[in-house]
Design a protein around this motif. Structure first.
Motif, short mmCIF file in Angstrom:
data_model
loop_
_atom_site.label_atom_id
_atom_site.label_comp_id
_atom_site.label_asym_id
_atom_site.label_seq_id
_atom_site.Cartn_x
_atom_site.Cartn_y
_atom_site.Cartn_z
N GLN A 99 1.84 11.80 -2.27
CA GLN A 99 1.39 11.66 -1.08
C GLN A 99 1.49 11.01 0.25
N LEU A 100 1.46 9.87 -0.29
CA LEU A 100 2.27 8.99 1.37
C LEU A 100 3.68 9.73 1.44
N LEU A 101 4.92 9.33 -0.09
CA LEU A 101 6.08 9.19 0.57
C LEU A 101 6.21 10.58 1.11
N LEU A 102 5.50 11.54 0.66
CA LEU A 102 5.56 13.55 1.71
C LEU A 102 5.80 13.25 2.32
N GLU A 103 4.58 12.55 3.29
CA GLU A 103 3.49 12.24 4.43
C GLU A 103 4.88 11.79 5.43
N ARG A 104 5.63 10.91 4.77
CA ARG A 104 6.79 9.93 5.51
C ARG A 104 8.00 11.45 5.58
N ARG A 105 8.48 11.61 4.65
CA ARG A 105 9.46 12.65 4.31
C ARG A 105 9.56 14.33 5.89
N HIS A 106 8.15 15.06 5.64
CA HIS A 106 8.00 15.30 6.20
C HIS A 106 7.51 14.92 8.31
N GLN A 107 6.97 13.88 8.39
CA GLN A 107 7.40 13.14 9.71
C GLN A 107 8.80 12.96 9.92
N PHE A 108 9.52 12.02 9.07
CA PHE A 108 11.13 11.45 9.24
C PHE A 108 12.32 12.99 8.37
N PHE A 154 7.65 4.90 -4.61
CA PHE A 154 7.15 3.87 -5.20
C PHE A 154 7.29 2.59 -4.06
N PRO A 155 5.88 1.50 -4.02
CA PRO A 155 6.18 0.76 -2.13
C PRO A 155 7.39 -0.38 -2.49
N LEU A 156 8.25 -0.78 -1.72
CA LEU A 156 9.11 -1.32 -1.75
C LEU A 156 8.22 -2.66 -1.13
N CYS A 157 7.52 -3.56 -2.09
CA CYS A 157 7.70 -4.54 -1.50
C CYS A 157 7.23 -6.35 -2.64
N VAL A 158 6.83 -7.35 -2.31
CA VAL A 158 7.35 -8.47 -2.53
C VAL A 158 6.30 -8.05 -4.17
N SER A 159 4.79 -7.62 -4.68
CA SER A 159 4.58 -7.77 -5.97
C SER A 159 5.82 -6.87 -6.81
N THR A 160 6.90 -5.47 -5.89
CA THR A 160 7.33 -4.52 -6.71
C THR A 160 8.91 -5.09 -7.06
N ALA A 161 9.15 -5.93 -6.06
CA ALA A 161 10.96 -6.78 -6.06
C ALA A 161 10.40 -7.22 -7.99
N THR A 162 12.22 -7.10 -7.81
CA THR A 162 12.37 -6.83 -9.34
C THR A 162 14.07 -8.31 -9.78
N ASN A 163 13.73 -8.72 -11.00
CA ASN A 163 14.73 -9.98 -10.74
C ASN A 163 15.51 -9.10 -11.15
N GLY A 164 16.71 -8.41 -10.73
CA GLY A 164 17.73 -7.11 -11.22
C GLY A 164 17.43 -5.57 -11.06
N TYR A 165 18.81 -5.31 -11.87
CA TYR A 165 17.84 -3.57 -12.08
C TYR A 165 16.99 -3.58 -13.18
N VAL A 166 16.05 -2.56 -13.41
CA VAL A 166 15.24 -2.13 -13.89
C VAL A 166 15.47 -0.81 -14.06
N GLU A 167 15.46 0.22 -15.14
CA GLU A 167 15.30 1.37 -15.40
C GLU A 167 13.85 1.87 -15.16
N ARG A 168 13.90 3.48 -14.54
CA ARG A 168 12.61 4.10 -14.33
C ARG A 168 13.39 5.58 -15.21
N LEU A 169 12.50 6.31 -15.23
CA LEU A 169 12.30 7.81 -15.71
C LEU A 169 11.68 8.45 -15.57
N VAL A 170 12.28 9.79 -15.79
CA VAL A 170 10.73 10.87 -14.77
C VAL A 170 11.56 11.99 -15.92
N SER A 222 0.32 -1.66 -0.23
CA SER A 222 0.03 0.28 -0.27
C SER A 222 1.18 1.29 0.01
N GLY A 223 2.26 0.91 -0.31
CA GLY A 223 2.67 2.05 0.84
C GLY A 223 2.75 3.07 1.71
N ALA A 224 2.50 1.82 3.22
CA ALA A 224 2.15 2.42 3.98
C ALA A 224 3.26 1.83 5.07
#
Length: 235
Positions: free
Chosen positions: A215-224, A147-163, A123-125
């Motif tokens: 929003q979940l990431l920002l909440e964690r960023r401001h909290q910690f 992005f969440p770090l969890c079983v379903s987002t786990a990668t088999n090696g490195y993957v590329e991300r673009l912004v 969930s990202g929480a």
């Protein structure tokens, strides 16, 4: 003499036909607009972490070195020997940042991640990571990727991300990579080969989705808050 003129005319005719065919193919071929690869700009310094922590600041709540070189370990770099390792422990806050000057171009942030996680909560929480741009003088904090770090987002090696960075060109900002874990099932995020490239255009569909984790990431960023970055309104 007449034969020579005839041969020359034939050569000209063949050239004209070839050029016409090439122009017709160029007009009829389907066009794809993807980031232009190979036009790297020296914006991010030491993006491959090959000279250790040079040009980077780093923070770990548990005191781990974020930038590391473990060529003989299971955790490895995508290229070379250096990489950044966020997470890896319960209740961890990890951050990695440097100040950059974005040129006046159509820009793409390209980086590679490897996610390892036993956590089934996606969930990202629980465990979450992402990329921020901090415009401290303007009191503006922008979420570029999340992005969440969890079983379903786990990668088999490195993957590329673009912004897409084009909306922020011509400005100075702090580029920050962050990772947060909760009290159980810690995840690991490995990052390597961070670069910013000039691009002829940007395909938004090629970029990884950010919502609803922004929003979940920002909440964690401001909290910690890492001891670096200046508190700023979210965007």
């Amino acid at each position: 003499m007449r034969y020579r003129h005839h041969a020359a005319a034939m050569v000209v005719l063949v050239v004209v036909l070839v050029l016409s065919a090439q122009m017709l193919f160029a007009q009829s071929a389907p066009r794809t607009y993807l980031p232009l690869i190979g036009n790297q700009i020296e914006v991010v310094r030491n993006g491959g972490f090959e000279v250790g922590p040079s040009a980077w600041e780093q923070f770990s709540r548990k005191g781990y070195p974020i930038i590391t070189q473990l060529a003989a370990m299971p955790k490895r770099a995508r290229s070379g020997t250096g990489f950044a390792w966020l997470g890896r422990d319960n209740d961890e806050i990890a951050s990695l940042w440097q100040t950059i000057d974005l040129p006046n171009n159509t820009l793409v942030l390209r980086y590679w991640v490897r996610i390892e996680s036993p956590d089934t909560n996606c969930s990202g929480a629980a465990d979450i990571a992402g990329v921020l741009l901090d415009f401290a003088p303007d009191d503006l904090l922008v979420t570029l990727d999340a992005f969440p770090l969890c079983v379903s987002t786990a990668t088999n090696g490195y993957v590329e991300r673009l912004v897409d960075l084009t909306p922020y060109h011509g400005r100075r900002a702090t580029l920050e990579f962050v990772g947060y874990t909760n009290e159980s099932n810690p995840s690991s995020l490995l990052i390597d080969d961070i670069m910013i490239e000039a691009s002829s255009s940007f395909n938004a569909e090629a970029a990884a989705p950010v919502e609803p984790y922004r929003q979940l990431l920002l909440e964690r960023r401001h909290q910690f808050q890492a001891p670096t970055a200046n508190p700023a309104p979210a965007r």
